[in-house]
Design a protein around this motif. Structure first.
Motif, PDB file in Angstrom:
ATOM      1  N   LEU A  89     -50.023  53.630  11.520  1.00 57.79           N
ATOM      2  CA  LEU A  89     -49.957  55.123  11.148  1.00 57.79           C
ATOM      3  C   LEU A  89     -48.956  55.383   9.955  1.00 57.79           C
ATOM      4  O   LEU A  89     -49.194  56.249   8.966  1.00 57.79           O
ATOM      5  CB  LEU A  89     -49.310  55.913  12.320  1.00 57.79           C
ATOM      6  CG  LEU A  89     -50.382  55.717  13.444  1.00 57.79           C
ATOM      7  CD1 LEU A  89     -49.931  56.690  14.822  1.00 57.79           C
ATOM      8  CD2 LEU A  89     -52.001  56.191  13.126  1.00 57.79           C
ATOM      9  N   ILE A  90     -47.719  54.896   9.916  1.00 57.05           N
ATOM     10  CA  ILE A  90     -47.053  55.069   8.674  1.00 57.05           C
ATOM     11  C   ILE A  90     -47.384  54.647   7.551  1.00 57.05           C
ATOM     12  O   ILE A  90     -47.426  55.157   6.454  1.00 57.05           O
ATOM     13  CB  ILE A  90     -45.610  54.459   9.113  1.00 57.05           C
ATOM     14  CG1 ILE A  90     -44.658  55.180   9.786  1.00 57.05           C
ATOM     15  CG2 ILE A  90     -44.774  54.359   7.637  1.00 57.05           C
ATOM     16  CD1 ILE A  90     -43.579  54.645  10.603  1.00 57.05           C
ATOM     17  N   THR A 113     -46.176  64.161   9.920  1.00 60.71           N
ATOM     18  CA  THR A 113     -47.304  63.663   9.651  1.00 60.71           C
ATOM     19  C   THR A 113     -47.684  62.718  10.831  1.00 60.71           C
ATOM     20  O   THR A 113     -48.750  62.657  11.401  1.00 60.71           O
ATOM     21  CB  THR A 113     -47.495  63.033   8.081  1.00 60.71           C
ATOM     22  OG1 THR A 113     -47.335  64.044   7.171  1.00 60.71           O
ATOM     23  CG2 THR A 113     -48.878  62.347   8.032  1.00 60.71           C
ATOM     24  N   VAL A 114     -46.818  61.826  11.170  1.00 59.79           N
ATOM     25  CA  VAL A 114     -47.224  60.844  11.992  1.00 59.79           C
ATOM     26  C   VAL A 114     -46.379  61.467  13.338  1.00 59.79           C
ATOM     27  O   VAL A 114     -45.425  61.239  13.890  1.00 59.79           O
ATOM     28  CB  VAL A 114     -46.273  59.378  11.804  1.00 59.79           C
ATOM     29  CG1 VAL A 114     -46.721  58.470  12.988  1.00 59.79           C
ATOM     30  CG2 VAL A 114     -46.634  59.105  10.369  1.00 59.79           C
ATOM     31  N   TRP A 129     -47.084  52.448  15.320  1.00 55.75           N
ATOM     32  CA  TRP A 129     -46.327  53.069  14.320  1.00 55.75           C
ATOM     33  C   TRP A 129     -46.598  52.595  12.822  1.00 55.75           C
ATOM     34  O   TRP A 129     -46.473  53.179  11.820  1.00 55.75           O
ATOM     35  CB  TRP A 129     -44.716  53.198  14.615  1.00 55.75           C
ATOM     36  CG  TRP A 129     -44.679  54.020  16.211  1.00 55.75           C
ATOM     37  CD1 TRP A 129     -44.129  53.497  16.997  1.00 55.75           C
ATOM     38  CD2 TRP A 129     -45.264  55.217  16.376  1.00 55.75           C
ATOM     39  NE1 TRP A 129     -44.149  54.463  18.222  1.00 55.75           N
ATOM     40  CE2 TRP A 129     -45.076  55.567  17.920  1.00 55.75           C
ATOM     41  CE3 TRP A 129     -46.217  56.403  15.760  1.00 55.75           C
ATOM     42  CZ2 TRP A 129     -45.271  56.624  18.427  1.00 55.75           C
ATOM     43  CZ3 TRP A 129     -46.480  57.452  16.492  1.00 55.75           C
ATOM     44  CH2 TRP A 129     -46.073  57.630  17.889  1.00 55.75           C
ATOM     45  N   ALA A 134     -50.240  57.063   6.451  1.00 58.46           N
ATOM     46  CA  ALA A 134     -49.533  58.189   6.023  1.00 58.46           C
ATOM     47  C   ALA A 134     -49.097  58.094   4.581  1.00 58.46           C
ATOM     48  O   ALA A 134     -49.206  59.060   3.712  1.00 58.46           O
ATOM     49  CB  ALA A 134     -48.625  58.576   6.854  1.00 58.46           C
TER      50      ALA A 134
END
Length: 128
Positions: free
Chosen positions: A40-41, A58-59, A37, A44
């Motif tokens: 990915l954050i 988005t995630v 996470w 993003a």
């Protein structure tokens, strides 16, 4: 006698001195930045600043709990800035700090490589 690698800050394995011991602070940062996470954050937010709901959309697949926990961790580490507006309803925007931008810029090439190779790796095909 000091070896050339030790003098240059590398250990006998060719790594930066001090990153392999279990007590190294880099392990904590590595865990935060390279968690699924976390990566990915950061990616993003590297594209644009986002509100909570935008990040959640988005995630894809991140739970509210994990999104909140990961954002708090990344904020505490100085990678993400949280801007809360005193409006009704409340508005909270998230953006990368300069430190966050720097780490995201380093993650992007890795993620590009992963995206280009993920199908073959998951399918178990040998590298070509």
């Amino acid at each position: 006698m000091v070896s050339a690698s030790t003098a240059s800050g590398l250990d006998s394995y060719g790594f930066m001195a001090g990153i392999l011991p279990s007590a190294c602070p880099s392990r904590t940062v590595l865990d935060h930045v390279t968690s699924k996470w976390g990566v990915l954050i950061l990616l993003a937010l590297s594209a644009q600043d986002r509100r909570w709901g935008e990040l959640r959309r988005t995630v894809q697949g991140v739970s509210e709990k994990m999104l909140a926990q990961t954002l708090r961790t990344l904020e505490a580490d100085g990678f993400v800035q949280r801007d809360a507006q005193p409006t009704i309803p409340p508005r909270v925007d998230y953006r990368l700090t300069p430190r966050g931008r720097e780490v995201a810029d380093r993650l992007l090439p890795l993620m590009e490589w992963i995206a280009a190779n993920a199908d073959a790796i998951v399918a178990g095909r040998p590298a070509g």
